[in-house]
Scaffold this motif. Sequence first.
Motif, PDB file in Angstrom:
ATOM      1  N   ASP A   1       1.768   5.458  -0.218  1.00  0.00           N
ATOM      2  CA  ASP A   1       1.297   6.806   0.104  1.00  0.00           C
ATOM      3  C   ASP A   1       2.309   7.781  -0.496  1.00  0.00           C
ATOM      4  O   ASP A   1       3.393   7.978   0.061  1.00  0.00           O
ATOM      5  CB  ASP A   1       1.210   6.953   1.624  1.00  0.00           C
TER       6      ASP A   1
ATOM      7  N   LEU B   1       7.757  -1.543   6.550  1.00  0.00           N
ATOM      8  CA  LEU B   1       7.515  -0.220   5.985  1.00  0.00           C
ATOM      9  C   LEU B   1       8.725   0.149   5.128  1.00  0.00           C
ATOM     10  O   LEU B   1       9.866  -0.049   5.548  1.00  0.00           O
ATOM     11  CB  LEU B   1       7.310   0.804   7.096  1.00  0.00           C
ATOM     12  N   GLU B   2       8.468   0.682   3.926  1.00  0.00           N
ATOM     13  CA  GLU B   2       9.556   1.018   2.997  1.00  0.00           C
ATOM     14  C   GLU B   2       9.461   2.491   2.611  1.00  0.00           C
ATOM     15  O   GLU B   2       8.399   3.107   2.740  1.00  0.00           O
ATOM     16  CB  GLU B   2       9.441   0.153   1.739  1.00  0.00           C
ATOM     17  N   ASP B   3      10.567   3.041   2.090  1.00  0.00           N
ATOM     18  CA  ASP B   3      10.533   4.441   1.666  1.00  0.00           C
ATOM     19  C   ASP B   3       9.834   4.579   0.309  1.00  0.00           C
ATOM     20  O   ASP B   3       9.333   3.594  -0.243  1.00  0.00           O
ATOM     21  CB  ASP B   3      11.938   5.055   1.664  1.00  0.00           C
TER      22      ASP B   3
ATOM     23  N   PRO C   1      13.829  -0.966   3.992  1.00  0.00           N
ATOM     24  CA  PRO C   1      12.696  -1.479   4.777  1.00  0.00           C
ATOM     25  C   PRO C   1      12.967  -1.456   6.281  1.00  0.00           C
ATOM     26  O   PRO C   1      14.088  -1.699   6.723  1.00  0.00           O
ATOM     27  CB  PRO C   1      12.563  -2.923   4.271  1.00  0.00           C
ATOM     28  N   ASP C   2      11.931  -1.121   7.037  1.00  0.00           N
ATOM     29  CA  ASP C   2      11.943  -1.288   8.491  1.00  0.00           C
ATOM     30  C   ASP C   2      10.988  -2.441   8.792  1.00  0.00           C
ATOM     31  O   ASP C   2       9.772  -2.300   8.638  1.00  0.00           O
ATOM     32  CB  ASP C   2      11.478  -0.010   9.199  1.00  0.00           C
TER      33      ASP C   2
ATOM     34  N   GLY D   1       5.884   6.624   1.305  1.00  0.00           N
ATOM     35  CA  GLY D   1       6.349   5.313   1.730  1.00  0.00           C
ATOM     36  C   GLY D   1       5.358   4.235   1.365  1.00  0.00           C
ATOM     37  O   GLY D   1       4.301   4.496   0.781  1.00  0.00           O
ATOM     38  N   PHE D   2       5.730   3.010   1.702  1.00  0.00           N
ATOM     39  CA  PHE D   2       4.890   1.847   1.446  1.00  0.00           C
ATOM     40  C   PHE D   2       4.745   1.022   2.712  1.00  0.00           C
ATOM     41  O   PHE D   2       5.707   0.848   3.460  1.00  0.00           O
ATOM     42  CB  PHE D   2       5.525   0.944   0.381  1.00  0.00           C
ATOM     43  N   LEU D   3       3.542   0.507   2.930  1.00  0.00           N
ATOM     44  CA  LEU D   3       3.317  -0.561   3.901  1.00  0.00           C
ATOM     45  C   LEU D   3       3.299  -1.843   3.085  1.00  0.00           C
ATOM     46  O   LEU D   3       2.510  -1.968   2.149  1.00  0.00           O
ATOM     47  CB  LEU D   3       1.989  -0.355   4.626  1.00  0.00           C
TER      48      LEU D   3
ATOM     49  N   TYR E   1       0.875  -1.178   0.000  1.00  0.00           N
ATOM     50  CA  TYR E   1       0.000   0.000   0.000  1.00  0.00           C
ATOM     51  C   TYR E   1       0.911   1.226   0.000  1.00  0.00           C
ATOM     52  O   TYR E   1       1.749   1.374   0.890  1.00  0.00           O
ATOM     53  CB  TYR E   1      -0.908  -0.006   1.228  1.00  0.00           C
TER      54      TYR E   1
END
Lengths: 426, 176
Positions: free
Chosen positions: B59, B141-143, B149-150, B70-72, B57
């Motif tokens: 944003d 979570l990614e940039d 990624p975190d 970022g991305f979830l 997902y």
Amino acid sequence: MFRYLYLILMAIIVPVSASALVALTDNEMSDVTGQTGISIVIPDLNFGVSMTRLSLTDGDGLSGYPNPAYLVIDNINHASFGNFNLATKIAMGDTVAHKIGMDPNSVYGTGMKSLDIDVGTDGDGSFINIELPKMQLYTGDFDDVHIRVADNQMGTNGTDLAYFSLPGLYFEGIGGNIKVRPDRNTSNGGIDVQITNTPFYLYNTELTIRDSDPDTPDGQDALELNQFYLHDGNNNPFILRNGHFSLNVGRKNGQNWLKLIAHEWEGDLYANLGEMKWCGTQFGRWEIGRIIQHENAHTYISGHSMGLDMEISARLDIENLYYIYGTGPGDYNNSHMLHLAQTFSGTESNPSTWSFSGNLQIGDIDNNRPATLDFGSDGNSNMLALNLPLKGCLGIESVQLGGQDFGPVVAHGMDIKMLKIYIPHR
Amino acid sequence: MKHWLFTFFVVCFFPVAALSMDAINDHEMDDITGATGIDLFLAGTLEIQISGHNLKYGDPDGLEGTGNGGFLALDSPHQTPLDSTLSLKLQDAKFSIDVGTKDAVFDSPHADVIPFGASYIRVDLPKFTANVTFNDFQLQLEDQNGLNPDTMCIIQLTDLSFAIEEIYSPMYIFSH
């Protein structure tokens, strides 16, 4: 004669009437049909969700002990997890209203309501509009689920932290409105949800957290929290008058974050816990409310290699926090007008001068001190590990013990940079 | 010539075809067609499988609208990604679909809410089972570039299934 016949035939064939037809515009069509969306009458159904095991892996374990560990929730098959019932024509014989002594007809009404979906545009842009149906959703069996920390995904070689049971969890919605649109604050990405005038009950028949030691006799090994429910102060459904939320994903301070904001939360929220038992002994009941959450509460969530980083920020006022432990007139403790916030001003001994502002914070990502959740092993014991840095203040205008007023309590200027909690097995 | 023209116009404006038209109601229509809906029987088993190992997902403008999006993401943590599979299984299933106009009080209490005169679609759904073969998923979570990624944790679900076990009433769809 043939000329007349020829003329008559020509006149019939020429589509003079059709030339009078004019295509309708969309607006004219709307006027004609009055139709702007669809309605769905959701069926009553019984559905089940089952799984044998849920496993979460923390690949780098605890600070100082980087052993991978696994939080395993199992024995779920035994619990036949999730026999849910969804009913849109609420059966009056088995409702939360019944359980808390209300007249179901006066709470739910006798008719039903469809799920209505529209797409519209207002000053903030386009949105999906959802009018909620009446709806009753409840769980069936959810019994003796194990929570375990282990050194492998299968959960073997693990140690159980606790067993828990949660049968008879009810959610009953009685209509309401939800608008979903792109986030209005950032305008490009993110989700904005506004919930208005939405009444609902949440009721839990029983929550049992049980010692995993097989030698402890049944009934002597459990904390039971029973008959918990949310309401509006008069045992009617809680009405969320205006709840405005947004969800965004992005980067801040070199880390990626999921951010949930509660911009607005308006409603008279009360919570009751009808029965608390410890090892089979009654310990009284709780009545909490009104709970007021101020605007712009937020939660940040991220990861650190493996494990959760968080910041939770909110300002709360609770008018009364009653613990009633007997039947006598003074058999209660109460925290009257409890405030949780960032800053305090006023004279400590005089609550009428008190003023609170800002949000109490658990975790502080601006100063690189997030709250954390990990699971792992120190070599001897498997455990859950929490770190909950805290910044803010707590004020209680009147602390009443045994019915006696002990005056005000205030703790302000709190800045707890590290608060580590380890929950090992025994 | 005038007679011809007069005759021509009279015939043009005389709705000969329309005179033969007569509106029929739904019951008459039922008698003519004999059709009150469609039943679809599925004898045997229909299995639909959807597989994948990466769900994101995004944003684009991030937390404060500053462009640090970022991305979830749910992603396979393995060097060679392993797919997770959703299998939807229908066995000896029956769908029923009807279209009608409400002109009377129904015996189904769920149809109370349909206004008189409104047309609706009635759907009787089949029972079904959906099974999920869930290989490991890494929640992260990614940039904005899908990098850095975190990771929060790896999730594994074993023997996950979802089943509609009983259906007590039909579904109605209508416009408002």
